[in-house]
Design an enzyme around this catalytic site. Structure first.
Site, mmCIF file in Angstrom:
data_model
loop_
_atom_site.group_PDB
_atom_site.id
_atom_site.type_symbol
_atom_site.label_atom_id
_atom_site.label_comp_id
_atom_site.label_asym_id
_atom_site.label_seq_id
_atom_site.Cartn_x
_atom_site.Cartn_y
_atom_site.Cartn_z
ATOM 1 N N THR A 99 10.470 2.691 0.418
ATOM 2 C CA THR A 99 9.173 3.368 0.262
ATOM 3 C C THR A 99 8.768 3.917 1.617
ATOM 4 O OG1 THR A 99 8.532 1.780 -1.436
ATOM 5 C CG2 THR A 99 6.772 3.103 -0.452
ATOM 6 N N LYS A 174 5.337 6.863 -5.926
ATOM 7 C CA LYS A 174 5.330 5.443 -5.515
ATOM 8 C C LYS A 174 4.011 5.098 -4.815
ATOM 9 C CE LYS A 174 6.729 1.359 -4.072
ATOM 10 N NZ LYS A 174 7.034 0.186 -4.849
ATOM 11 N N LYS A 242 2.101 -1.446 5.101
ATOM 12 C CA LYS A 242 2.797 -0.185 5.406
ATOM 13 C C LYS A 242 2.545 0.826 4.281
ATOM 14 C CE LYS A 242 6.897 -0.016 3.984
ATOM 15 N NZ LYS A 242 7.608 0.399 2.782
HETATM 16 P P1 NAP Z 1 13.270 -6.627 3.680
HETATM 17 O O1 NAP Z 1 13.708 -7.802 2.922
HETATM 18 O O2 NAP Z 1 12.379 -6.808 4.874
HETATM 19 O O3 NAP Z 1 14.573 -5.805 4.145
HETATM 20 C C1 NAP Z 1 14.487 -4.673 4.949
HETATM 21 C C2 NAP Z 1 15.882 -4.182 5.218
HETATM 22 O O4 NAP Z 1 15.827 -3.014 6.036
HETATM 23 C C3 NAP Z 1 16.742 -5.185 6.005
HETATM 24 O O5 NAP Z 1 18.067 -5.084 5.551
HETATM 25 C C4 NAP Z 1 16.601 -4.686 7.440
HETATM 26 O O6 NAP Z 1 17.669 -5.069 8.279
HETATM 27 C C5 NAP Z 1 16.615 -3.194 7.201
HETATM 28 N N1 NAP Z 1 16.016 -2.430 8.305
HETATM 29 C C6 NAP Z 1 14.701 -2.311 8.597
HETATM 30 N N2 NAP Z 1 14.534 -1.497 9.669
HETATM 31 C C7 NAP Z 1 15.765 -1.084 10.035
HETATM 32 C C8 NAP Z 1 16.243 -0.233 11.055
HETATM 33 N N3 NAP Z 1 15.405 0.385 11.908
HETATM 34 N N4 NAP Z 1 17.578 -0.036 11.152
HETATM 35 C C9 NAP Z 1 18.427 -0.641 10.292
HETATM 36 N N5 NAP Z 1 18.046 -1.470 9.301
HETATM 37 C C10 NAP Z 1 16.713 -1.675 9.172
HETATM 38 O O7 NAP Z 1 12.527 -5.555 2.744
HETATM 39 P P2 NAP Z 1 12.633 -5.314 1.165
HETATM 40 O O8 NAP Z 1 11.618 -6.148 0.480
HETATM 41 O O9 NAP Z 1 14.050 -5.360 0.746
HETATM 42 O O10 NAP Z 1 12.073 -3.804 1.099
HETATM 43 C C11 NAP Z 1 12.882 -2.672 1.358
HETATM 44 C C12 NAP Z 1 12.103 -1.414 0.949
HETATM 45 O O11 NAP Z 1 11.818 -1.478 -0.442
HETATM 46 C C13 NAP Z 1 10.758 -1.243 1.660
HETATM 47 O O12 NAP Z 1 10.513 0.109 1.906
HETATM 48 C C14 NAP Z 1 9.777 -1.805 0.642
HETATM 49 O O13 NAP Z 1 8.485 -1.259 0.815
HETATM 50 C C15 NAP Z 1 10.422 -1.370 -0.660
HETATM 51 N N6 NAP Z 1 10.093 -2.173 -1.850
HETATM 52 C C16 NAP Z 1 10.096 -3.546 -1.802
HETATM 53 C C17 NAP Z 1 9.785 -4.265 -2.950
HETATM 54 C C18 NAP Z 1 9.761 -5.780 -2.958
HETATM 55 O O14 NAP Z 1 9.222 -6.359 -3.931
HETATM 56 N N7 NAP Z 1 10.304 -6.472 -1.975
HETATM 57 C C19 NAP Z 1 9.482 -3.605 -4.152
HETATM 58 C C20 NAP Z 1 9.526 -2.216 -4.180
HETATM 59 C C21 NAP Z 1 9.832 -1.517 -3.028
HETATM 60 P P3 NAP Z 1 17.674 -6.551 8.971
HETATM 61 O O15 NAP Z 1 18.268 -7.456 7.939
HETATM 62 O O16 NAP Z 1 18.538 -6.392 10.175
HETATM 63 O O17 NAP Z 1 16.257 -6.880 9.313
#
Ligand code: NAP
Length: 304
Positions: A99, A174, A242
């Site tokens: 997102t 979204k 965010k």
């Molecule tokens: P998360 O568990 O915090 O994972 C984030 C991922 O992004 C990790 O693999 C992290 O790597 C990587 N990352 C972040 N910054 C980076 C960078 N500068 N360079 C390389 N890798 C980077 O987050 P998540 O919950 O999976 O969410 C991911 C996305 O989906 C977000 O945009 C979120 O808003 C969206 N989303 C989440 C949900 C939910 O329920 N969780 C639902 C819908 C949408 P590291 O492992 O090295 O930190």
């Protein structure tokens, strides 16, 4: 039968890892990369190829999916040094499922277009549970032809997939979704706090209310966690902050007041100030408890 396209997956966090796993299990040849390399291990053991950079992912893929955090993170893994753009050939499709800002999305899409790479913005809703089960809602922006090519992949990840228009339209959808989610979770917190303060049995409260007009994803999935005091993510407070920043930026560009969203943003800030930014959004109940001077978590209520 046509061979499945080679898929690359970048970002194996709470959402990315189960999504990548589903693609592997569906038979797609998969190459993965994650900044923290240890998160790649379980997928490599399950048969995925591990890459040393997003560039190497692109070199080994026909379609690359990114699932990272925020706009600068997508810019970094796609356009930065050793990014996707460096390993991409003409015809590659990049699907960004994170997102991020619709405005930044459009910028990235036009940079990629200069290299003959097509971008789809395809953010999702449905949480970690939807990612595990393949029941996400996927809102897609970008060229229709690329969308149709990627539909079989989307169908492995989600159950409702909708093409919303050109690049940015998926991300804008979204952001509107997040407005509804944010205000809804505030409503769940307030309803539960009133129920607890009035001495109602909270399990029974959830049972009956979930089945009526107040029923919602938030109530069904996060209500029980609030009662138990289970604050583990799920969807992190930091990520919802965010998203609401992106919502309020878009609203400001469009000169639109969104008072409910702004209120919930401040409530979430209060939770973050308590040191709970990495917890799930159900931790909003903590801010509500502070305002109420009353603890809801761990309270079932009376048996009368
Ligand atoms: P998360 O568990 O915090 O994972 C984030 C991922 O992004 C990790 O693999 C992290 O790597 C990587 N990352 C972040 N910054 C980076 C960078 N500068 N360079 C390389 N890798 C980077 O987050 P998540 O919950 O999976 O969410 C991911 C996305 O989906 C977000 O945009 C979120 O808003 C969206 N989303 C989440 C949900 C939910 O329920 N969780 C639902 C819908 C949408 P590291 O492992 O090295 O930190």
């Amino acid at each position: 039968m046509e061979a499945k396209p080679r898929v690359g997956f970048i970002g194996l966090g709470v959402m990315g890892k189960p999504m990548a796993r589903r693609l592997l299990e569906a038979g797609y040849p998969l190459t993965v990369w994650n900044r923290t390399r240890s998160k790649m291990e379980s997928l490599i053991s399950a048969g995925a190829k591990g890459a040393s950079s997003p560039k190497e992912v692109a070199e080994n893929s026909d379609i690359v999916i990114t699932m990272v955090t925020d706009s600068p993170d997508v810019e970094e893994v796609v356009l930065g040094p050793s990014g996707v753009i460096e390993g991409a050939r003409e015809g590659l499709i990049l699907i960004d499922m994170s997102t991020i800002s619709p405005y930044v999305t459009r910028r990235i899409a036009s940079r990629l277009a200069e290299k003959g790479v097509v971008m789809l913005d395809a953010p999702v809703s449905g949480g970690d549970i939807g990612a595990e089960k393949g029941t996400l809602s996927i809102m897609v922006g970008g060229p229709k032809e690329a969308y149709e090519k990627c539909l079989p992949i989307f169908k492995v990840l989600g159950k409702r997939i909708t093409h919303m228009g050109p690049n940015g339209a998926g991300q804008m959808t979204k952001l509107c979704n997040q407005v509804i989610c944010a205000i809804n979770i505030q409503a769940v917190c307030e309803g539960l706090t009133l129920a607890a303060k009035a001495g109602l049995n909270l399990e029974r409260f959830l049972e009956v209310v979930t089945a009526g007009a107040a029923g919602s994803w938030m109530l069904s999935n996060l209500g029980p966690k609030m009662i138990k005091g289970d604050l583990e993510p799920g969807f992190r407070i930091r990520h919802q902050l965010k998203d609401l920043r992106l919502v309020l930026e878009a609203a400001s560009n469009l000169k639109l007041p969104l008072p409910g969203t702004a209120l919930v943003q401040q409530m979430l800030r209060a939770v973050e100030a308590e040191g709970l930014g990495e917890k799930g959004t159900q931790a909003l109940i903590v801010a509500m408890e502070k305002l109420a001077g009353f603890k809801v978590r761990g309270r079932s209520g009376t048996e009368t």
